[in-house]
Write a protein that holds these residues in place. Sequence first.
Motif, mmCIF file in Angstrom:
data_model
loop_
_atom_site.group_PDB
_atom_site.id
_atom_site.type_symbol
_atom_site.label_atom_id
_atom_site.label_comp_id
_atom_site.label_asym_id
_atom_site.label_seq_id
_atom_site.Cartn_x
_atom_site.Cartn_y
_atom_site.Cartn_z
ATOM 1 N N VAL A 82 -7.194 -68.789 -8.125
ATOM 2 C CA VAL A 82 -7.056 -67.877 -6.988
ATOM 3 C C VAL A 82 -7.540 -68.614 -5.740
ATOM 4 C CG1 VAL A 82 -7.834 -65.710 -5.971
ATOM 5 C CG2 VAL A 82 -7.386 -65.840 -8.433
ATOM 6 N N PRO A 83 -6.702 -68.740 -4.708
ATOM 7 C CA PRO A 83 -7.155 -69.424 -3.496
ATOM 8 C C PRO A 83 -8.155 -68.567 -2.730
ATOM 9 C CG PRO A 83 -4.955 -68.543 -3.177
ATOM 10 C CD PRO A 83 -5.319 -68.270 -4.616
ATOM 11 N N GLY A 84 -9.017 -69.227 -1.967
ATOM 12 C CA GLY A 84 -9.930 -68.476 -1.103
ATOM 13 C C GLY A 84 -11.341 -68.365 -1.626
ATOM 14 N N ILE A 85 -11.574 -68.818 -2.855
ATOM 15 C CA ILE A 85 -12.938 -68.894 -3.380
ATOM 16 C C ILE A 85 -13.233 -70.389 -3.540
ATOM 17 C CG2 ILE A 85 -14.477 -68.415 -5.328
ATOM 18 C CD1 ILE A 85 -13.880 -65.925 -3.733
ATOM 19 N N VAL A 86 -14.020 -70.920 -2.633
ATOM 20 C CA VAL A 86 -14.272 -72.361 -2.604
ATOM 21 C C VAL A 86 -15.376 -72.726 -3.605
ATOM 22 C CG1 VAL A 86 -14.907 -74.301 -1.120
ATOM 23 C CG2 VAL A 86 -13.554 -72.387 -0.189
ATOM 24 N N ALA A 87 -16.480 -71.998 -3.550
ATOM 25 C CA ALA A 87 -17.566 -72.167 -4.522
ATOM 26 C C ALA A 87 -18.120 -73.586 -4.573
ATOM 27 C CB ALA A 87 -17.114 -71.695 -5.909
#
Length: 106
Positions: free
Chosen positions: A33-38
């Motif tokens: 899922v894009p948008g969770i860099v972590a």
Amino acid sequence: MPKITFIEYNGTQHVVEEAAGRSLMQAALDNLVPGIVADCGGSCSCATCHAYIDPTWIPQVPPADATELSMLECVLDPEENSRLTCQVKITPEMDGLLVRLPKSQF
Ligand code: FES
């Protein structure tokens, strides 16, 4: 396994399944899922896993602890329903959870 729906800032939805006990961050990463860099890998020290819990689901999500609240002060565009997804453990009661992703992480 509980189903979690991640919604990008542009409305694109990603419905994923993840085992209870895993974190929302892990659910996002496992399913690309894009948008969770972590950046910190889930140790509550980077705030790049920021997301918004849909308000209707707040009662099913345990509140943030002091460490998470401190890190949430570092995110862009914080809201009352902001959370660090690495700190939210999935439970069976979260089946159907809606999580919105901030534009700042794309
Ligand atoms: Fe770094 Fe959540 S992954 S604070």
